[in-house]
Enzyme design. Structure first.
Site, PDB file in Angstrom:
ATOM      1  CG  HIS A 260      -2.975  26.090  -1.727  1.00  0.00           C
ATOM      2  ND1 HIS A 260      -2.740  27.211  -0.974  1.00  0.00           N
ATOM      3  CD2 HIS A 260      -3.882  26.414  -2.669  1.00  0.00           C
ATOM      4  CE1 HIS A 260      -3.489  28.186  -1.445  1.00  0.00           C
ATOM      5  NE2 HIS A 260      -4.188  27.752  -2.471  1.00  0.00           N
TER       6      HIS A 260
ATOM      7  CG  ASP B 241      -7.369  24.747  -9.758  1.00  0.00           C
ATOM      8  OD1 ASP B 241      -8.443  25.294 -10.021  1.00  0.00           O
ATOM      9  OD2 ASP B 241      -6.322  25.366  -9.550  1.00  0.00           O
TER      10      ASP B 241
END
Ligand code: CMC
Length: 379
Positions: free
Chosen positions: A261, A315
């Site tokens: 991320h 996700d």
């Protein structure tokens, strides 16, 4: 003139001042309007959280009731939108269908009275109410079925699952879907939110704002990653194959989907909540071999990539949950969009409150004084 250093991906460059959400990527902290995501996931609902994000405060009992009733009574889509969607190719991606339908909604409400609170409220209600109906309608129509009408007796998330799967969902499934929507509703200045704010800054209508953000969300480096996670787990196929798969990715320098991320350098707090929800779901409806593969992946990636701050992101576990809820893989990203509409609308409203059109600069690295060559002399 001030010359700034060019930062690919605008990393670390503030694009707005915002009071909507806050992330501390080193501590794994996410807050909406100052409230921690863990508390919202436990105590709130998606519509209450949407109200909080968009209007900046938790609603009173009466305000929440009115907001919910307005949304419930606007869930049906116009027959012209439905007929337009019928002509979409069945093989088209549901995100493209959603982008086109959200933009088409603007055709019916193109009056841009952006400083009128009634216009703002109507647009918020209409978008939150109809986006799930459009997602479900496309899913049924591409199978050759007519879309089904929203069920007035069901709340937001239960009704979405009902319209999608053509049967009333189990209460645990609806509750889990609602928490998933809360977790995906907002996440500071990510690519689709930036896209929404840039579009909003031109003072176009909110339907165009949402349509442009849907287009941005669809890519595999953003919302599209949850689909790719499932494809990856299917390709890996067994717990024993996890380590060789990861080694191959690292050798080839390819990204492992659902990990990493830009902001979080520890495990994404939303991934932790989603993992907990997965366990509840599998405990009630039976285990899933892909969950075991996912757990092994998390272990191996941590062993190999923790030094780079690479951990599961939102996700990674969401796809497993949606799969268990019987949702087709290519509907995962549209579900992300259903949730993120709340965040995009909050940013639309915030952008309008102190608007200045986005007009960044660039670092020109092309040529100058190039002569125009006649076509017959070109190679
Ligand atoms: N697998 C393997 N290595 C990775 C990964 C990954 N998923 N993510 C980052 N790295 C490595 C990368 O190779 C680089 O290593 P080095 O410094 O040795 O070259 C380092 O970590 C920094 O990577 P980056 O690409 O510069 O990081 P970024 O901030 O530009 O990218 C990201 C963030 C999310 C695009 C990236 O981690 C990625 O592509 N992840 C996989 C796709 C994914 O899961 N996306 C969903 C993101 S979360 C939800 C959302 O935003 O919509």
């Amino acid at each position: 003139m001030l010359v700034c250093e060019y930062k690919p991906g605008l990393e670390g460059i503030p694009a707005a001042q915002s009071a909507i959400s806050y992330v501390d990527g080193l501590q794994g902290l996410l807050e909406y309007r100052g409230i921690r995501i863990e508390e919202l996931a436990e105590k709130s609902t998606f519509l209450e959280t949407s109200y909080l994000l968009i209007w900046g405060k938790l609603p009173t009992k009466e305000e929440l009731h009115d907001f919910e009733q307005e949304i419930y009574s606007h869930r049906r889509i116009k027959y012209r939108i439905r007929d337009m969607m019928k002509s979409f190719p069945e093989s088209g991606h549901p995100m493209d269908a959603l982008q086109a339908s959200a933009a088409a909604l603007g055709l019916f409400y193109s009056r841009r009275d952006l400083h009128n609170p009634v216009y703002i409220r109507d647009a918020v209600v209409r978008l939150l109410a109809t986006i799930p109906t459009m997602v479900a309608a496309f899913q049924l129509m591409r199978k050759g079925n007519d879309p089904i009408r929203p069920n007035d007796n069901l709340d937001y998330s239960a009704n979405f699952l009902y319209m999608l799967n053509e049967k009333e969902p189990d209460p645990l499934a609806s509750k889990i879907m609602d928490v998933c929507l809360i977790l995906h509703a907002e996440h500071t200045m990510n690519a689709s939110t930036f896209s929404a704010r840039v579009t909003a800054s031109t003072l176009t209508d909110p339907y165009a704002v949402v349509a442009s953000a849907v287009g941005t969300l669809g890519g595999p480096l953003h919302g599209g990653a949850n689909e790719e996670v499932i494809q990856m787990l299917e390709e890996i196929g067994s717990v024993e194959n996890v380590r060789p798969y990861i080694d191959t990715c690292l050798e080839r320098k390819s990204k492992i989907m659902g990990f990493g991320h830009r902001v979080y350098k520890v495990k994404d707090p939303r991934a932790t909540i989603l993992q907990d929800l997965s366990e509840q779901l599998f405990a009630k409806f039976g285990s899933d071999k892909y969950y075991d593969i996912a757990l092994e992946m998390e272990r191996v990636v941590e062993e190999k990539l923790a030094h780079k701050g690479i951990y599961p992101n939102v996700d990674f576990y969401s796809g497993l949950l949606y799969r268990k809820l019987g949702i087709p893989t290519d509907i995962f990203t549209p579900i992300f969009a259903i949730a993120r509409v709340a965040g995009w609308l909050a940013h639309w409203k915030e952008q309008l409150a102190e608007n200045r059109i986005f007009r960044p600069t660039q670092v020109y690295n092309g040529q100058h004084e190039v002569k125009y060559s006649p076509i017959e002399e070109r190679e």
